[in-house]
Motif scaffolding. Structure first.
Motif, PDB file in Angstrom:
ATOM      1  N   GLU A 295       1.856  -2.528   2.971  1.00 65.67           N
ATOM      2  CA  GLU A 295       2.743  -2.090   1.891  1.00 65.67           C
ATOM      3  C   GLU A 295       2.600  -3.025   0.700  1.00 65.67           C
ATOM      4  O   GLU A 295       2.501  -4.249   0.850  1.00 65.67           O
ATOM      5  N   ARG A 296       2.611  -2.445  -0.496  1.00 63.97           N
ATOM      6  CA  ARG A 296       2.559  -3.212  -1.736  1.00 63.97           C
ATOM      7  C   ARG A 296       3.676  -2.715  -2.655  1.00 63.97           C
ATOM      8  O   ARG A 296       4.183  -1.592  -2.481  1.00 63.97           O
ATOM      9  N   PRO A 297       4.047  -3.522  -3.663  1.00 65.10           N
ATOM     10  CA  PRO A 297       5.093  -3.045  -4.586  1.00 65.10           C
ATOM     11  C   PRO A 297       4.717  -1.729  -5.255  1.00 65.10           C
ATOM     12  O   PRO A 297       5.601  -0.947  -5.642  1.00 65.10           O
ATOM     13  N   TYR A 298       3.432  -1.465  -5.382  1.00 71.71           N
ATOM     14  CA  TYR A 298       2.978  -0.279  -6.092  1.00 71.71           C
ATOM     15  C   TYR A 298       2.541   0.857  -5.160  1.00 71.71           C
ATOM     16  O   TYR A 298       2.109   1.910  -5.631  1.00 71.71           O
ATOM     17  N   LYS A 299       2.633   0.665  -3.802  1.00 74.28           N
ATOM     18  CA  LYS A 299       2.222   1.738  -2.888  1.00 74.28           C
ATOM     19  C   LYS A 299       2.799   1.499  -1.498  1.00 74.28           C
ATOM     20  O   LYS A 299       3.008   0.351  -1.100  1.00 74.28           O
ATOM     21  N   PRO A 300       3.042   2.559  -0.747  1.00 75.05           N
ATOM     22  CA  PRO A 300       3.423   2.387   0.664  1.00 75.05           C
ATOM     23  C   PRO A 300       2.177   2.119   1.510  1.00 75.05           C
ATOM     24  O   PRO A 300       1.043   2.352   1.070  1.00 75.05           O
TER      25      PRO A 300
END
Length: 345
Positions: A295-300
């Protein structure tokens, strides 16, 4: 000091045993059958061997040759006892590995000094061996200290990059272990697999040179911003390349090459196929797989099935097919690494 005496004449054995027994610290071990004496000498490490020349079945020359054939016995002094004063016998004995001679009948006034001299030689050999072992241990300790400092340097560099990147410490650990797994499955040298485990965390150290407004941007980068972002492999290489450490040099190669693509469409140099260093091809697979499933702040996080499909679709285009196969062929180990480093660290 253990002294092995091999002689088929009982009277000679008794005489030499008594002469040796008069000296504290000298322990005679006698054998009347040469084959039995040879087995004992090969199974143990005597400090001196006294062997008769004329013996049935196994004479003194062959006895010495067999003892010397064992590398661990090449510094054990050997006295050969002979009734012959022929030079050829002595030459053959010296060639076989004898250190000195005793002429029959044995003279106590000659026997004691020769044995003492041989044991002094043995003590010198043992002292040299001890010094060598001590030095080797000190070198091992010093080398391990150097390796420990290298590992600390690598860890600190990777951590420094993490502070400026939304990637996490868990990602660094996982992708490094995936990289080592791939290297092992490719049957690369075990030392190399360990080196790539240590070096892989430095793959994105060049992001230290990327401005925050680009590195931390949540949305899609503009063409100009992407051009700046794509400088990070060269920046990372420049940071690491001049190190005297082989691990950090490997990290420099990984930093420069892990965004190259197998079909030549990657960056910064547009390398293709085998022109991409193997470490770059390995880390490309490991890094992308873990980035997709994290998980990233810009994507699951993607599902494992979707990430695997992405890798397989990229075989021969983005990724080296053998590196993809190496990762996916040991799926149980992939899952073990995910479980081990599942929590963010």
């Amino acid at each position: 000091m253990k002294i092995a005496i091999i002689d088929d004449t009982p009277l000679n054995l008794v005489l030499m045993e008594k002469l040796i027994g008069h000296h504290p610290g000298w322990t005679p071990v006698t054998f009347g059958v040469p084959g039995t004496g040879l087995q004992w000498c090969l199974a143990h490490e005597p400090d001196l061997i006294i062997v008769d020349y004329m013996m049935p079945g196994l004479d003194g020359l062959e006895f010495i040759r067999r003892v010397r054939a064992e590398h661990a016995r090449d510094d054990v002094p050997i006295l050969m006892v002979t009734a012959s004063d022929e030079r050829k016998v002595r030459y053959d004995a010296l060639e076989a590995g004898a250190n000195d001679f005793l002429i029959k009948p044995i003279d106590a006034h000659e026997f004691n000094p020769r044995v003492r001299n041989m044991l002094m030689l043995r003590e010198a050999h043992l002292a040299t061996r001890t010094r060598a072992e001590t030095l080797a241990a000190e070198v091992r300790r010093a080398t391990e200290e150097i390796h420990a400092r290298e590992r600390e340097t690598v860890t600190r560099l990777a951590r420094a990059a993490e502070f400026r990147d939304p990637e996490t410490g868990a990602h660094i650990q996982r992708m490094a272990h995936y990289s080592a797994l791939i290297a092992r499955r490719l049957q690369l040298d075990a030392d190399y697999a360990d080196a790539i485990l240590q070096a892989a965390p430095m793959h994105d150290v060049g992001k230290l040179g990327i401005p925050d407004y680009i590195l931390l941007k949540a949305g899609r980068l503009t063409a100009e911003e992407m051009a700046i972002m794509r400088r990070h492999p060269v920046i990372g290489h420049d940071i690491l390349k001049d190190s005297s450490s082989a691990i950090i040099q490997l990290g420099a190669s990984i930093a420069l090459s892990h965004h190259e693509k197998f079909d030549g469409s990657g960056y910064p140099n547009g390398l293709a196929g085998a022109d991409i260093p193997i470490e770059g091809r390995i880390v490309a697979v490991a890094d992308v797989f873990d980035a997709l499933t994290s998980e990233r702040p810009y994507k699951p996080a993607w599902s494992l099935e979707r990430a695997v499909a992405w890798l397989e679709d990229g075989r021969g285009r983005h990724f080296d097919p053998v590196c993809v196969d190496a990762l996916l062929s040991n799926w149980s180990e992939v899952l073990r690494i995910r479980d081990r480093f599942g929590a963010e660290v």
